[in-house]
Each structure stands twice: as structure tokens, then as C-alpha cells.
Enzyme design. Structure first.
Site, mmCIF file in Angstrom:
data_model
loop_
_atom_site.group_PDB
_atom_site.id
_atom_site.type_symbol
_atom_site.label_atom_id
_atom_site.label_comp_id
_atom_site.label_asym_id
_atom_site.label_seq_id
_atom_site.Cartn_x
_atom_site.Cartn_y
_atom_site.Cartn_z
ATOM 1 N N THR A 39 0.644 -1.197 0.324
ATOM 2 C CA THR A 39 -0.114 0.290 -0.007
ATOM 3 C C THR A 39 0.915 1.492 -0.244
ATOM 4 O O THR A 39 2.423 1.393 -0.407
ATOM 5 C CB THR A 39 -1.179 -0.378 0.759
ATOM 6 N N ASN A 40 0.461 2.508 0.025
ATOM 7 C CA ASN A 40 1.052 3.163 0.453
ATOM 8 C C ASN A 40 0.858 4.309 1.695
ATOM 9 O O ASN A 40 -0.325 4.350 2.273
ATOM 10 C CB ASN A 40 1.270 4.514 -0.885
ATOM 11 N N ARG A 41 1.467 5.481 1.474
ATOM 12 C CA ARG A 41 0.951 6.457 2.786
ATOM 13 C C ARG A 41 -0.512 7.791 2.221
ATOM 14 O O ARG A 41 -0.804 7.817 3.691
ATOM 15 C CB ARG A 41 2.029 7.662 2.910
ATOM 16 N N SER A 42 -0.851 7.050 1.780
ATOM 17 C CA SER A 42 -2.933 8.093 1.249
ATOM 18 C C SER A 42 -3.535 7.933 2.747
ATOM 19 O O SER A 42 -3.467 6.757 2.816
ATOM 20 C CB SER A 42 -3.105 7.922 0.009
#
Ligand code: CTP
Length: 420
Positions: free
Chosen positions: A228-231
Site C-alpha cells: 500500500t502507500n501512505r495516503s
């Protein structure tokens, strides 16, 4: 002195459960020195009694075109009025007024007046969100009618959502402002309307179907692990909040567990593929897409059914590209559809964002520099560079994510105006 003092106010009450709150509105208008002439529709009288209004108002409540002591009640009331306030305004009353129907005393009086009109809608969320209702309100607002938008909260039957009549004090404030010739300022603090000829507060996106994506997608490796990512989803949820508060019919497709606006339709997704499917299925019936989600560009080629064990050995994960959702929408855009893309960058923000604006055929691109304090994924603030396919880039100040959303949606309103 109050702008209501000595003014002739026709108070139209149509038939919804919120009619009881109009008793308080009546009392407040009289207290402010207005001469109040109430008109109750037939269905209003199923919720409240004419006798109550007769007792509180400045004259006997009017209930019929035919059984009124006045010979021609609608012209007497319409011509005498300094202001007509319809509170609550049901979906039917709004539709009849928009169409110019005159089949009862209230609608006939609305036709027989040159006075300014204030409309305070109240209805269930599903009704409030209907494109027909929103379109009727937009047309009325464009004709100079002031709309006092409903609030979100508890509705009849225990449901919660948008559509609850604005507070009586707010409704009376709107009447006050209109009679004083001031643009009415909505209590949510923004987007006041001009006294005539412009879209009313809280409804400048009425009739627009806005689809917002939010959050980082999660691409599973096995039942336990994902990429995933930091959003955080905060900026996307802020867009959904603001668009709904301004009258849009909002669908929020999100991976985030953040609170969602009660009036929005919420679709929870996990992966880029889910998001792709959810967005493209709704695209033909959407006017504006706000593609705020951080969509993974690559996903594991395969998802293991069972947890991958250390002993299995693990030197690499094969990744395959995901579909570029925004680019796909951009290549199938119809006239009038507006696409808003995002670019979260760490270098060459303006140049990278400009490339994305063009390659994805977006109308607006909201770019931010993740290396800047207060901008980006975490936190409630953002500082964005707004690029447009048709105008000059604009650097917006560091501000709350809600204010960023409001500023970008203002540009959507301008774009739509320039398209007509
Ligand atoms: N986007 C999308 N589908 C993807 C990847 C991105 O719809 N598979 C959208 C994002 O929601 C955003 C915009 O495209 O509105 C830009 O996303 P970004 O990740 O910054 O751009 P990429 O095209 O992935 O470019 P790069 O990774 O090279 O920065």
C-alpha cells in the site's frame, strides 16, 4: 432596527413533518416586528393546525384559494408581500414553484408576487438527493430565489442524513438578510448567494453527480500481507464532505475508514482493480470525478491463498501493472464531464503535474509537494498547485483540506459556467 420590522412576510408552510418548526419561525418573524400572513397547504394541515398559526401570526392563517374571506387571496397576498418565505418547502412545493403551477393558494401566491422569495427545503435524504429536486433548486436559485439549505441530522422515522430543515433562527436570518438587501450567508460559513440571479448558498453544486475516490489501495500478497502507500484518504473525504454540503449528489469510493458524509453514497473498496471497476461502472452517469485516491501502479501478479511461510523462501514478488483509472476516464470523456486528477510528488512538482494533466486528459490537476511541511498525506492541511487544461496554474495557500476542496470545487463551478 430589524429589517423585518413593519415588513409584510407571507409564510408558506407546505406539508412535511418539519411544518412544526415553522411555528417557531412564525413566532420569531412576529417578534422581529414583521406582519406575518401564513398560508398552509392542505397537506401542511395534516401536520400542524391552522389555528396555531392564526393565534401566533399577524392575521388569520390562509388555507384555500376558494374559502378565504379575501375575494382574490393570492393576488392580495402576493402583491402585499415584501417577502415570501416557504418553510418547510417539500419536494412537491419546490417542483410546483419551479414549473409555475398555481393549483393551490401557496403556489398561486408565489406566481402572483414580485417580492423576493426564500425557500427552506426539508425532506428525507433520498428525496433531497434526487436529481429532479436538485435541478429544481438550481433553477430556482438561478432565478434569484434564496435557498436555505437543509442540515444533516436526525430525520423522521429515526433515519440520519441530509434533509433536516435548517434551524428556525437560520431561516429567519436568511429572511432578514434578503430584506436588508444583503447576500445571504449560509451558516456553514461559505458561499453566500447574491440577492438575485446567482446560485444560492449550499446549492451551487446542486444537480451535479460527483464521484470522489479516496485513500491508498491495498494490493494483497497473501491473506496477511499487502502493498500500500501512505495516503490517508483525508483529502478525498474532505472533497466528498464539501461537495455534499454544496448540494452535489456524491458517491465516495474509498479505501479509508475515515468518517463519510451522511448524504454520500459510500462504496468501500480495497484494491486498484476494485476501484477501477467501481469507478468505471459509474462513469457514464457522473458529471465530475475527483480522483484523489492514491492508486497502486503495480499489484502482485498472484495472491497466495494461504499465508506464505518463511520456510517457503521468498526472494521476489512478481508485480504487474494495474489499470490507470484516470487515464481510462480521460480517454472516454464526453462533453461536459470534468476530470480532476492529483499528483503527489517529491521532485519537479509543476513539471510532473503538467505531464499528468495532459497525458491523462484531466481538466484540473491538484499537485502537492510531499517534502513540504503541512502538505500531503497525513494531517488536515495541504498546500496545492492547481493546474488547469485551459487556464494559468494557481498556487493555493497552506490551508485545511476542506478549504482546498472548496477552492477546487469553485474552479469546477467556473468551468461548468464556461462550458454553457
Ligand atoms: N491514478 C489512477 N490509476 C492509477 C494510478 C494513478 O487513476 N493506476 C490517478 C491518481 O488517482 C491520481 C493521478 O492518477 O489522480 C496521478 O497519480 P500518480 O500516482 O501521481 O501518477 P502516476 O500516473 O502513477 O505516475 P507516477 O507514478 O509516474 O508518478
Amino acid at each position: 432596527m430589524s429589517s423585518l420590522a413593519g415588513r409584510f412576510v407571507v409564510l408558506g408552510v407546505s406539508g412535511g413533518i418539519a411544518a412544526y418548526k415553522s411555528i417557531e419561525v412564525c413566532r420569531r418573524l412576529v417578534d422581529a416586528g414583521a406582519h406575518v400572513a401564513p398560508i398552509l397547504t392542505e397537506s401542511a394541515q395534516r401536520f400542524v393546525g391552522a389555528a396555531t398559526f392564526s393565534a401566533l401570526a399577524s392575521e388569520v392563517a390562509h388555507t384555500s384559494l376558494w374559502a378565504d374571506p379575501d375575494r382574490i387571496p393570492h393576488t392580495r397576498l402576493g402583491q402585499s408581500a415584501d417577502l415570501i418565505l416557504v418553510c418547510p418547502a417539500t419536494a412537491r412545493a419546490i417542483a410546483a414553484y419551479r414549473m409555475g403551477l398555481s393549483d393551490d393558494l401557496l403556489t398561486a401566491t408565489l406566481l402572483a408576487t414580485r417580492a423576493p422569495v426564500v425557500v427552506a427545503p426539508a425532506m428525507h435524504t433520498e428525496m433531497w438527493e434526487q436529481a429532479s429536486v436538485q435541478e429544481n433548486l438550481t433553477v430556482l436559485a438561478e432565478r434569484g430565489v434564496t435557498i436555505v439549505p437543509p442540515e444533516s441530522g436526525r430525520l423522521a422515522g429515526g433515519d440520519v442524513g441530509a434533509g433536516r430543515l435548517a434551524d428556525p433562527a437560520t431561516v429567519v436570518d436568511a429572511a432578514h438578510d434578503v430584506l436588508a438587501g444583503r447576500p445571504y450567508q449560509s451558516h456553514d460559513g461559505g458561499h453566500g448567494s447574491e440577492p438575485s440571479g446567482s446560485v444560492a448558498p449550499g446549492t451551487d453544486l446542486a444537480g451535479l453527480r460527483v464521484l470522489v475516490t479516496a485513500g491508498g489501495t491495498r494490493e494483497p500478497i497473501d491473506p496477511v500481507r499487502f502493498i500500500t502507500n501512505r495516503s490517508s484518504g483525508r483529502q478525498g473525504h474532505a472533497f466528498a464532505d464539501v461537495a455534499a454540503a454544496r448540494g452535489a449528489s456524491v458517491t465516495l469510493i474509498t479505501t479509508s475508514g475515515l468518517e463519510t458524509p451522511p448524504a454520500a453514497k459510500v462504496v468501500r473498496v480495497e484494491t486498484a482493480a476494485d476501484m477501477h471497476e467501481a469507478v468505471t461502472a459509474r462513469w457514464p452517469e457522473t458529471d465530475v470525478v475527483v480522483m484523489a485516491a492514491a492508486v497502486a501502479d503495480f499489484a502482485p501478479a498472484e495472491q497466495a491463498d494461504n499465508k506464505i511461510k518463511k520456510a517457503d523462501g521468498w526472494d521476489s514478488i512478481e508485480l504487474v501493472p494495474t489499470a490507470d483509472i484516470l487515464a481510462g476516464l480521460g480517454s472516454s470523456k464526453s462533453a461536459g464531464q470534468i476530470l480532476i486528477g492529483f499528483a503527489a510528488e517529491t521532485t519537479d512538482v509543476a513539471a510532473n503535474a503538467q505531464k499528468k494533466l495532459v497525458s491523462k486528459n484531466a481538466d484540473l490537476l491538484v499537485a502537492n509537494d510531499l517534502t513540504e511541511a503541512g502538505a500531503g498525506f497525513a494531517g488536515d492541511t495541504n498546500r496545492v498547485l492547481l493546474l488547469s487544461a485551459t487556464g494559468e496554474p494557481e498556487q493555493l495557500p497552506l490551508q485545511s483540506k476542506h478549504d482546498v476542496a472548496a477552492a477546487v470545487l469553485d474552479r469546477v463551478v467556473e468551468l461548468r459556467r464556461s462550458q454553457t
